[in-house]
Design an enzyme around this catalytic site. Structure first.
Site, short mmCIF file in Angstrom:
data_model
loop_
_atom_site.label_atom_id
_atom_site.label_comp_id
_atom_site.label_asym_id
_atom_site.label_seq_id
_atom_site.Cartn_x
_atom_site.Cartn_y
_atom_site.Cartn_z
CB CYS A 16 -0.79 -0.01 1.27
SG CYS A 16 0.18 -0.81 2.55
NE ARG A 46 2.95 3.65 -2.61
CZ ARG A 46 4.15 3.56 -3.19
NH1 ARG A 46 4.51 4.42 -4.10
NH2 ARG A 46 4.97 2.59 -2.86
CG PHE A 221 -2.68 -3.31 -4.04
CD1 PHE A 221 -3.01 -4.66 -4.16
CD2 PHE A 221 -2.43 -2.61 -5.22
CE1 PHE A 221 -3.08 -5.27 -5.38
CE2 PHE A 221 -2.49 -3.22 -6.45
CZ PHE A 221 -2.82 -4.56 -6.53
CG ASN A 241 4.36 0.09 1.56
OD1 ASN A 241 4.17 -1.00 1.06
ND2 ASN A 241 4.86 1.10 0.89
N GLY A 242 4.33 -3.18 3.24
CA GLY A 242 5.34 -4.23 3.09
C GLY A 242 4.78 -5.56 3.51
CD GLU A 897 16.99 -11.94 -17.02
OE1 GLU A 897 17.03 -13.09 -16.60
OE2 GLU A 897 17.32 -10.94 -16.37
CD GLN A 940 14.71 -19.19 -14.45
OE1 GLN A 940 15.06 -18.05 -14.69
NE2 GLN A 940 15.26 -20.22 -15.06
CE LYS A 943 18.13 -19.63 -12.34
NZ LYS A 943 19.48 -19.28 -12.52
CD GLN A 949 27.39 -15.43 -11.31
OE1 GLN A 949 27.18 -14.41 -10.68
NE2 GLN A 949 28.48 -16.14 -11.20
#
Lengths: 1499, 484
Positions: A16, A46, A221, A241-242, A897, A940, A943, A949
């Site tokens: 939120c 938000r 939210f 918020n979190g 990606e 994905q 994993k 990398q």
């Protein structure tokens, strides 16, 4: 809504916007409230609305108790302010029940010795609530309670009394009674409203006599739309918020602590407090419950918050000894509440906010010259003229922002914390009382009864693969082995191998609602320290609280365990509990053994033991070990239930654990440390036999380190940063365990398809035991074919037969060979390996319809797409073959990606789906503009929750070109999207992408796990068009083996949960749902459709059609068939043709048609969601009576007839009123005929992604080259919303006069952004925050100039932009791969973490080196060429922002004041390849899809 | 897993062979082994595939990637343990198996690149024998149950060894004078020296297997006697009825079944019998293009035949793998030139024998005509041809097992005439069948595999019998020690 099918409200998430307004002078005014409501309205974007736009997810406000106002509206006498409190009550609308509850409250008030003053109906204007909200609206009444005459003058004492009354009444009333606030200090108004509705719904808030000196507001939210007035914020003390990731563990530990709670302040009332946590609450509600208790028990608000959300202090020089001592001491009292969190708090006098240790939520504040303080998730929520602003700042990781109205000032973080830290000699207490394991005298095992290692290995089910694939790499490389191509073996419960109990537990991971962490690059926030000992009363603080044994690494060597076992002190006492049972007792011996170990634990605690070592060392010819996880779970939950859990720490001594997963699960279920003695002995054996060419000590050391590293990775994928918070947090889902087993020993773990119980576990243990005894110590271990297929080993869906048949079918074998292939995939034994295999179709009784009536295959194949496999992970040839095939059949291929060669935009090699992943490689406005679909990869299958990398040697010129990076420079994909830490962030990214390409559909890729349905509902509310639910088993990328095998669940469960949740929420009609994960045949496709998928994705099967033989060597670059390799020699061996892929899909579609005919369904869309056409195949499910129950998967959502089960309507576009439409109009001359334009606009924080739509227009018309430089010059005035200047195309220059929120210059694609304060600003710009967090994320080219300080993660993953900034927060230039950044102000911590390319020039204040992460970079002086770059950028900075700071630097030029930060890799590459053109041609980006092990990291 | 990328740098090396001119002068084996370093380089090429098609292609399910890796790492002692886990007689298969594993090797997708699996296998076992690692493994505990195995070919031997090691008392009945069946008498000495067969038989004997040679079960010992003596009987009598060629002149002297010739030659080379069918100085025609035919050609060369011609009914196969017919990883139907033809002789494809002619009742010529190469093999007009033929050897395969013993034991037969024994148990109580008698003529690897699986089946049956209940189905038959 209650639990139904796979939907469970426990998985709801929220996030939120939060804000507060406070007057330092403490003067109460109505204006404060009005301003807070304005701020709230300006954060509406938000929050969210559900299926019905008018029903918000929640909004609320907390104010000081408005005494004057209340006196004017009640018809009874009120005592003086402070002597009465108000309970805001949400009551049922049913009058009788309401009356009952009201009587209950009154009764309780009196019983607690206080005075019932009277009730007031809270007036509401029902016109200002949505119809759904109204339907569930409670009756809201305020109960006024007077303080009894005997209550003293301590205002807190009265607050405590009110708290006790509330707890007692709440407990008795159950869920019907909700009391949002009950205080003499504060008052809350909240409800299931949108932000603008709040002030209109509660007419009180418009009353001019309602005044307050502070006001805290919140816009919510939620990931779903089920009606809940209770879950709106603020709570009694906080708005948040979190998300708290460790919630399950925190709740368990709080529950365990309840029996010890005792507070002098509460006195005899202490007993009335439990349970502390109100059932059914959200993470915020629970946090509020605990915070409230801590504060009322006598700790200050800052103190309590520092306990619950401690900052990362380890390894930091800037933390004082006292503060360090405070944190260390309090770690002994409570684990951290971990997760992304901006928590705004108040008690009516203090108001403030704190931020999680990693800075994962935004918060911006300002103070005006006339004493107003405003803090909000965004800057610009209130219009305040620049000349009134005294200073501006942001919430910083782990820091407190504290306003004390009593003192009338903002109290600096350091001052507030030092004051708390100085209350008691915490550090001294800790130093004196704690014991370090490392300091204990070394001991050897007292009784030595060594079974031959080989027999133990057999008894614990070791295999040759364990040695070769698991253990040897741990010891040799110091890290977990990497595998490729996903997992195609059965779930543990479906395996005939009797897998170990560990493998029934699937790791949960963060997606969308919270971010995973990068445990390598952001190691500064991670910790694996573990504490063992007895815990004491949470509400008190004494030196004895620090009597804990500190363990640095939770994986113990044998001698360390002995030190623990033989610990000799008056504080610590260890007791060993043997969890083996006599073989002679057989299967029936397990239950008594479980009872015995629990009883033994009780007895040991009685005798004062505080370290319980659960051990299977006694295993031998006559004794068999139960699964160690069962022993730990049984004792842990037994002690939790008994209320004695905190009297001792649990330590495991077992031969069973041998992998990251096994250790992780043990710790996740309550073990503080693990001694995997057989694993260590086995490594020793491998050394002795010469299989590991190291000495024993080194091998052991490396293996322990590797497991520790793997543990960090496992906890970080859930967004958890400290092992102590992970301990007991149970962030797992059980798949295939009976509810009875889970409820008893793994209480609270989601388990949704039933499964085996203790009987089967006992049989498994006995079977393994029988392999060892009687046995032959020379016997070879079995080969079980878990990682690679073996004939008599574990079943693999892809085996020599299925692979060869599929290839033959598309290479001339035709339909009949396809049918053989499908038969091999779908035969009974193979079907037993998947959940979908256990289902069967309810075919039409009348034989269905003629095949000719079914829609043609050419229509069905349009619903198919190929998976996201990047160019880089795949060879160019393979990648293009898939694209061509999908374009020819009207399906979709996915870039993955890794970007896309612009040449491909022009022909049939173009991938319709353009993926946007965390690395943002190759993502610029041109790429996005050329998409039909833009897919945000949240996770994905192979994993989830991890980054990856691509090592430099795999980045050739072509790959580097497509990704905008430098050949030879390694590329790192971060675990999270740095612009998605929370659901409303995703909403913003979707908004950004809609601007970048309004015509593309926006897809969000999720991985199946428990709760994915509610996440999907949130995603639908974020305005996505398309949701992909990926199974855990697919995945072509390389990943650590534990991730491949143990993270995520099958798509069948996730898809069904998603479908059920979306349908129940009325959101299903707005989104397409796609699923993927090892789909192979028409049968798979139809099952997926019936469970709710409109579309299907395939990755492995089409790859096999082109020639993949499942080498599983993708990570080695040696793919022998030229698919997963960049080796030119091997790429020549690629023989795949688009026709092969096309033929495969048509075979599948024809197969689908036949099934459709048998079901009597002519159109594919009519299959979607028809779960009634599926049933469990009794013959198969019954076959092994392993207790599998698929009824939740097959649950038909309880909704009215005719509720859409598939997508039937489009989302409402959020960009209709964007500022950009005006920008585009103004830019017309430039767009049409290159006539330069200039203009000025006003901008507000609600104007988001300014420049995005305009850039799309540029890219659409002019392609990648864009407009000539300077074609469009716009000045904007005000506070810009998030993503200012995102994707900005070449030729556009935006100058913002004011300030900006997060994500400025996201994906900058060649344009120029400048931000400077207005000329009349009263503050010094270089000391104040001007742009938010995550600026220039994924920028590929262009320039940016910031006349002020930026937030955290400045220029994260920048691959080509040039920027100047006057100061920045933590993690600057993280993962950067290209471009140039000039910093002419202070930098935060962890600068240049994961930076593999580009150069930063930092004005060095002598402290910079300590704040720079030098894993990958070198610090050097400037050379002449550097000086030219820096000076020219500073010149431009002065020109665009008028910066006096830069001006002064140039005037008094001294290059020695700068430090050059250059990655080693990049420097090498530049030497080889020469300097790429970086000004207008992007030079860098990074990997994805194709990863390698960490040891290949540039050293 | 071998050495990453080695397959890109190291090419496949074929097994070394002695030059044809040299080897036809003696009866010693002509295939040698690579030097150790070279061999390990070959093993390094194995990539330990995620899906090892070689392991699937091997009827024994040999754990090929596992021991390739061990050889690469110079751990022969472990490699032999791993190899013996699935294969009782690697020295037989390493010499005689056509290596379907190599055809299925992932590197063979690029034809001609397969890992030299067969050479690695042979190197492991030969080294193991040399090092003295192959020793008798008598059972630790005896069950006291007696089992008869009839026939001592690879199926019978494998079955006997498995049963004996599991604690049963095994008696092997063999009608010939020595053990080994076709390996001993059918396959020429120069492909596998008989001392190697005998060495292995001695291991079985040392483990306790009792061999009774020269006993023709059904004749010398009746079926009833056999069943009375033993708790279970395993038939491993092979598929020994040869296919005939019913054309005019077939009854002329000098026309023999190939196996009769090979048996005679084997005994002659071994020195246990002299005389018999001989090719010395004769114009020899071998009919049938398979391995048995090739062995006849090889013997004929060594005997000093005047000429050797080998003819085949089918047409010439394509020179390389026909991907439309037998794509990888299937066994490719392609042109192969046998070792024997490298030593000399002529080969013709698509030949239909029309008749034989001769004088004095003795064959002197063969008459043939070319055919279309595919069924129904229509004759091509104008291609009739005659060749001198003083010895004609029919190597046309086998029709099925000899039926006398099967009938005596009242064992039902399947449609092809083989013993019907779905899970190795026949229709007769306690009578099992394994090898060619059950599956029809096949490869040695199949024979060993059948023997091993049959042993499992016998043991399960005996165990169940002990509990007075009979299993009607086995859940799984473990042969690689991989299932739990």
């Amino acid at each position: 809504m209650r639990k139904q099918g796979l939907y469970d409200p426990a998985f709801e998430h929220d996030a939120c916007g939060v804000a507060f307004v406070a007057r330092l002078d403490g003067v109460r005014s109505h204006e404060t409230i009005a301003q807070a409501l304005v701020a709230l309205e300006h954060m509406e974007h938000r929050g969210a609305a559900g299926a019905e736009a008018e029903t918000g997810d929640g909004a609320g406000i907390l104010v000081q108790l408005p005494d004057t106002f209340l006196r004017s509206v009640v018809d009874f006498e009120l005592p003086e302010a402070g002597r009465y409190g108000v309970a805001v009550c949400f009551l049922p609308r049913s009058a009788p029940r309401r009356a009952e509850l009201e009587q209950l409250l009154e009764r309780t008030v009196r019983a607690e010795g206080q005075v019932v003053l009277g009730w007031r109906d809270v007036p509401v204007d029902r016109r200002h609530a949505g119809s759904q909200a109204s339907l569930f609206a409670p009756t809201i009444r305020q109960l006024f309670v007077g303080a009894s005459s005997e209550a003293g003058d301590d205002p807190l004492a009265f607050e405590r009394k009110l708290y006790v009354i509330r707890r007692v009444a709440e407990r008795e009333a159950g869920p019907d009674l909700v009391i949002p606030s009950f205080s003499a200090r504060t008052l809350v108004y909240k409800g299931m409203l949108t932000s603008p509705q709040l002030g209109r719904y509660f007419t009180d808030l418009a009353d001019e006599t309602m005044t307050s000196a502070l006001a805290l507001v919140h816009s919510r939210f939620s990931t779903n739309t089920f009606p809940s007035w209770e879950l709106a914020h603020p709570y009694r003390m906080i708005a948040h918020n979190g998300e708290i990731n460790t919630l399950r563990g925190n709740v368990n530990w709080i529950r365990a602590r309840e029996s010890q709670l005792a507070s002098e302040l509460f006195g005899s009332d202490s007993a009335k407090l439990a349970p502390i946590v109100r059932p059914g609450g959200s993470d915020t509600a629970v946090f509020d419950n605990v915070l409230e208790l801590l504060v009322l028990s006598g700790r200050s608000l800052p103190h309590a918050l520092m306990m619950m959300v401690p900052e990362a202090y380890g390894g930091r020089a800037d933390v004082s000894d006292a503060l360090r001592g405070f944190y260390r001491f309090h770690e002994c009292l409570t684990e951290a509440w971990d997760g992304p969190a901006a928590i705004a708090f108040t008690d009516g006098t203090l108001i403030g906010a704190t931020l999680d240790r990693n800075g994962l939520r935004p918060g911006r504040w300002l103070e005006t010259t006339d004493g107003l303080v405003v803090l909000a998730s965004e800057t610009g929520v209130l219009d305040i003229p620049a000349d009134r602003i005294l200073r501006k700042g942001r919430l910083q990781p782990g820091k407190l922002f504290l306003v004390d109205l009593a003192q009338g000032r903002i109290v600096p973080d350091v001052e507030a914390k030092e004051e708390v830290a100085a209350r008691k000699p915490y550090g001294e207490w800790f130093e004196r009382e704690h014991v370090r394991l490392a300091d204990l005298p070394p001991r050897t095992r007292a009784e030595h009864r060594d079974e031959p290692v080989r027999l133990l290995q057999l008894a614990f089910g070791y295999t040759q693969e364990d040695m070769k694939v698991m253990l040897a790499p741990l010891a040799v490389n110091g890290e977990e082995a990497i595998g490729s191509m996903g997992n195609d073996t059965p779930l543990a419960v479906l395996s005939n191998r009797r897998p170990l109990l560990y493998s029934y537990f699937k790791q949960l991971f963060a997606q969308v609602t919270n971010p995973p962490i990068d445990p390598i690059r952001e190691a500064v926030v991670m910790s694996v320290q573990s504490l063992v000992g007895s815990e004491h009363n949470l509400l008190a603080e004494t030196p004895a609280h620090a009597r804990q044994l500190v363990i640095d690494n939770p994986i113990l060597r044998d001698e360390e365990l002995e030190s623990l076992r033989q610990v000799d002190s008056d504080v610590f006492k260890a007791h060993t509990i043997d969890f083996t049972w006599p073989v002679a007792e057989g299967v029936d011996g397990l239950e008594p053994a479980l009872e015995r170990i629990c009883a033994e634990a009780d007895a040991a605690l009685e005798e004062g033991s505080n370290i319980l070592i659960v051990s299977d060392r006694n295993v031998g010819p006559d004794r068999v070990a139960m699964p160690s996880l069962l022993a730990v779970g049984a004792i842990h939950h037994h002690l939790v239930r008994a209320g004695t859990r905190l009297q001792a720490g649990l330590v495991v001594e077992s031969g069973e654990p041998r992998s990251v997963q096994s250790v992780a699960v043990l710790i996740g279920y309550g073990a503080a440390a693990v001694n995997p003695y057989l694993m260590l002995a086995t490594i020793g054996q491998l050394v002795d036999e010469g299989r590991i060419e190291l000495d024993r000590a080194t091998a052991e050391e490396r293996a322990l380190k590797a497991v520790g590293k793997g543990l960090l990775k496992t906890i970080s994928k859930m967004g958890i940063s400290t092992l102590s918070s992970y301990c007991g947090a149970q962030v797992f889902e059980a798949v295939g365990l009976s509810n009875e087993l889970v409820d008893r020993h793994f209480t609270g773990t989601p388990s949704r398809i039933g499964g085996i119980g203790t009987g089967e576990l006992a049989e498994g243990a006995l079977t393994r035991h029988a392999r060892a005894y009687p046995g032959n110590a020379g016997e070879l271990l079995p080969v079980v074919g878990l990682y690679a297929w073996r004939r008599d080993g574990e079943h693999h869906q892809w085996n020599p037969e299925t692979i060869a048949l599929l290839q033959h079918a598309v290479r001339g074998g035709g339909r009949s060979t396809y049918e053989q292939f499908a038969a091999a995939v779908n035969d009974d034994s193979a079907r037993r390996s998947t959940l979908r295999g256990l289902l069967r179709f309810r075919t039409a009784g009348d034989g269905g319809i003629p095949l000719d009536d079914v829609e043609p295959a050419s229509e069905i194949v349009k619903r198919f797409s190929t998976g996201a496999m990047s160019l880089g992970s795949l060879s160019r040839e393979a990648h293009e073959t898939l694209a061509v095939a999908m374009n020819r059949i009207g399906g979709r291929s996915n870039t993955g990606e890794g970007g896309e060669d612009p040449e491909r935009y022009l022909d049939e090699r173009r991938s319709k789906i353009k993926q946007v992943a965390s690395g943002r490689f190759g993502v610029n406005i041109d790429y996005l503009t050329n998409a039909d679909e833009i897919q945000i990869k949240m996770a994905q299958g192979a994993k989830p929750g991890e980054g990856g990398q691509l090592p430099g040697h795999k980045v050739d010129a072509y790959i580097a070109g497509v990704r905008f990076t430098t050949p030879g420079v390694g590329l790192i994909s971060p675990p999270p999207h740095h612009d998605i830490y929370s659901i409303e962030d995703l909403k913003q990214l979707i908004y950004d992408l809609r601007c970048a390409n309004p015509g593309a559909r926006i897809s969000v890729k999720l991985v199946s796990e428990v709760g994915v349905g509610t996440v999907a509902a949130g995603v639908a509310k974020c305005n996505a068009d398309h949701i992909l639910i990926s199974g855990h088993d697919g995945g072509t990328g390389a990943s650590p083996i534990s991730s491949i095998l143990h993270a995520g669940v099958p798509w069948e469960i996730g898809l069904a949960e998603t479908q059920q949740t979306l349908v129940l929420n009325g959101l299903r009609s707005r989104v397409w749902v796609q699923t993927d994960g090892q789909l192979k045949t028409g049968r798979d496709v139809v099952v997926a459709a019936l469970l709710g998928a409109d579309e299907m994705g395939f990755a492995t099967a089409p790859l096999i059609a082109t020639g993949c033989v499942m080498m599983r060597a993708c990570h080695l670059n040696t793919c022998p068939v030229g698919i997963a390799t960049q080796d030119p020699e091997l790429r020549r061996r690629f023989t795949g043709q688009p026709e092969h892929v096309i033929e495969f899909f048509f075979h599948v579609a024809e197969d689908v048609r036949e099934i459709m005919a048998s079901l009597g369904i002519a159109r594919f869309e009519d299959l979607v969601g028809r779960v009634d056409l599926l049933e469990a195949d009794g013959a198969l499910v019954h076959w092994q009576t392993r207790g599998i129950d698929l009824s939740n998967v097959l649950r038909i959502p309880d909704v009215p007839e005719g509720t859409p089960l598939r997508r039937t309507e489009a989302q409402v576009s959020p960009i209709l009123h964007a500022l950009d439409w005006r920008l585009i109009e103004a830019a017309a001359p430039a767009l049409d005929d290159d006539t330069p334009v200039e203009a000025t606009f006003a901008v507000r924080n609600v104007d988001r992604t300014v420049g995005g739509l305009l850039s799309h227009q540029v890219a659409k018309r002019r392609g990648r080259a864009g407009l000539p430089p300077g074609s469009v010059r716009f000045e904007l005035r005000g506070s810009a919303g998030q993503s200012f200047g995102a994707w900005l195309a070449p030729g556009i220059e935006l100058t913002l006069v004011g300030d900006a929120n997060d994500y400025v210059g996201k994906g900058l694609s060649g344009g120029v952004v400048a931000v400077r304060p207005p000329g009349d600003a009263a503050y010094r710009a270089e000391e104040n925050v001007i742009v938010g967090n995550t600026v220039l994320y994924g920028a590929t080219s262009g320039r940016a100039f910031f006349r002020g300080v930026a937030g955290e993660r400045f220029a994260v993953r920048n691959s080509g932009a040039l920027a100047v900034v006057e100061g920045l927060g933590d993690h600057g230039c993280e993962y950067m791969t290209g471009g140039r950044v000039v910093v002419i102000g202070p930098t935060g911590r962890n600068f240049a973490a994961g930076m593999s390319g580009g150069i930063a020039y930092v004005l060095d204040d002598d402290r910079f080196a300590a704040r720079c992460n030098t894993q990958l970079v070198a610090l050097e002086p400037l050379e002449e060429a550097d000086e030219i770059v820096v000076r020219s950028l500073l010149d431009e900075h002065v020109a665009r922002t008028g910066s006096p700071v830069a001006d002064a630097l140039l005037a008094d030029w001294d290059p020695a004041r700068f430090t050059k930060v250059i990655p080693h890799d990049y420097k090498r590459a530049l030497a080889v390849h020469g300097e790429a053109r970086y000004s207008d041609q992007p030079i860098s980006t990074g990997g994805g899809g194709f990863f390698t092990k960490e040891s290949e990291e540039a050293a | 897993m071998g050495r990453i990328g080695a397959f890109l740098k190291v090419g496949r090396t074929e097994a070394p062979e002695r030059p044809p001119a040299e080897r036809v002068a003696d009866y010693h084996e002509f295939v040698g082994t690579l030097p150790l370093t070279e061999l390990r380089e070959q093993a390094a090429r194995c990539m330990e595939c995620g899906v090892p098609f070689c392991h699937h292609g091997c009827p024994l399910g040999n754990l090929i990637p596992d021991w390739n890796d061990l050889v690469y790492r110079d751990r022969f002692d472990e490699a032999i343990q791993q190899l013996h886990r699935t294969n009782n007689f690697p020295e037989f298969t390493g010499r005689l198996c056509p290596a379907p594993c190599e055809a299925a090797c992932v590197l063979e997708i690029n034809e001609g690149n397969a890992v030299s699996i067969k050479q690695v296998e042979l190197a492991i076992i030969d080294r193991a024998w040399d090092e003295g690692w192959v020793v008798p493994q008598p059972a630790a505990q005896k069950t006291g149950r007696s089992v008869a195995v009839v026939g001592s070919g690879p199926a019978g031997l494998a079955c006997a060894q498995q049963l004996q090691r599991a604690g049963e008392d095994v008696v092997v009945y063999e009608r010939d004078e020595a053990a080994g069946g076709l390996i001993r008498f059918g396959v020429p000495e120069f492909k596998i020296e008989k001392r190697l067969v005998e060495r292995r038989v001695q291991q079985l004997a040392a483990e306790g297997v009792e061999f009774r040679f020269g006993v023709n079960v059904g004749v010398d010992v009746t079926a009833a006697e056999l069943q009375a003596r033993h708790r279970a009987v395993v038939l491993a009598t092979g598929s020994r009825i040869p296919r005939d060629l019913p054309v005019p002149g077939r009854d002329l002297v000098g026309i023999h079944f190939a196996m009769d010739y090979l048996y005679d030659r084997a005994r002659a080379v071994a020195g246990t019998a002299s005389g018999g069918i001989s090719a010395a100085g004769k114009h020899v025609v071998v009919i049938g293009g398979g391995d048995t035919g090739a062995d006849c050609v090889g013997h004929a060369h060594r005997e000093g035949a005047a000429s050797v011609t080998q003819i085949e009914l089918l047409g010439t196969p394509p020179p390389s793998r026909p991907d439309d017919l037998t794509p990888w990883p299937l066994w490719p139907m392609k042109l192969r030139t046998s070792y024997a033809l490298k030593e000399g002789g002529e080969r013709q494809f698509a030949i239909s024998t029309t008749h034989f002619s001769g004088a004095n009742g003795t064959v002197e010529a063969i008459h043939w005509q070319e055919n279309t190469g595919t069924p129904p093999f229509e004759l091509v007009p104008g291609t009739a041809e005659s060749r001198p033929a003083e010895l004609v050897l029919l190597a046309l395969g086998f029709l099925g097992p000899e039926v006398e013993l099967l009938d005596q034991l009242q064992v039902e037969r399947d449609a092809r005439g083989n013993a019907a024994a779905a899970r190795y148990l026949t229709s007769a109580d306690g009578v099992f069948a394994a090898g060619d008698v059950r599956r029809g003529q096949s490869l040695i690897v199949w024979a060993i595999n059948e023997g091993r699986q049959c042993a499992e089946s016998v043991r399960a049956w005996l165990d169940a019998e002990g509990r007075s209940e009979r299993p009607n189905a086995f859940v799984s038959i473990a042969t690689t020690g991989t299932s739990e």
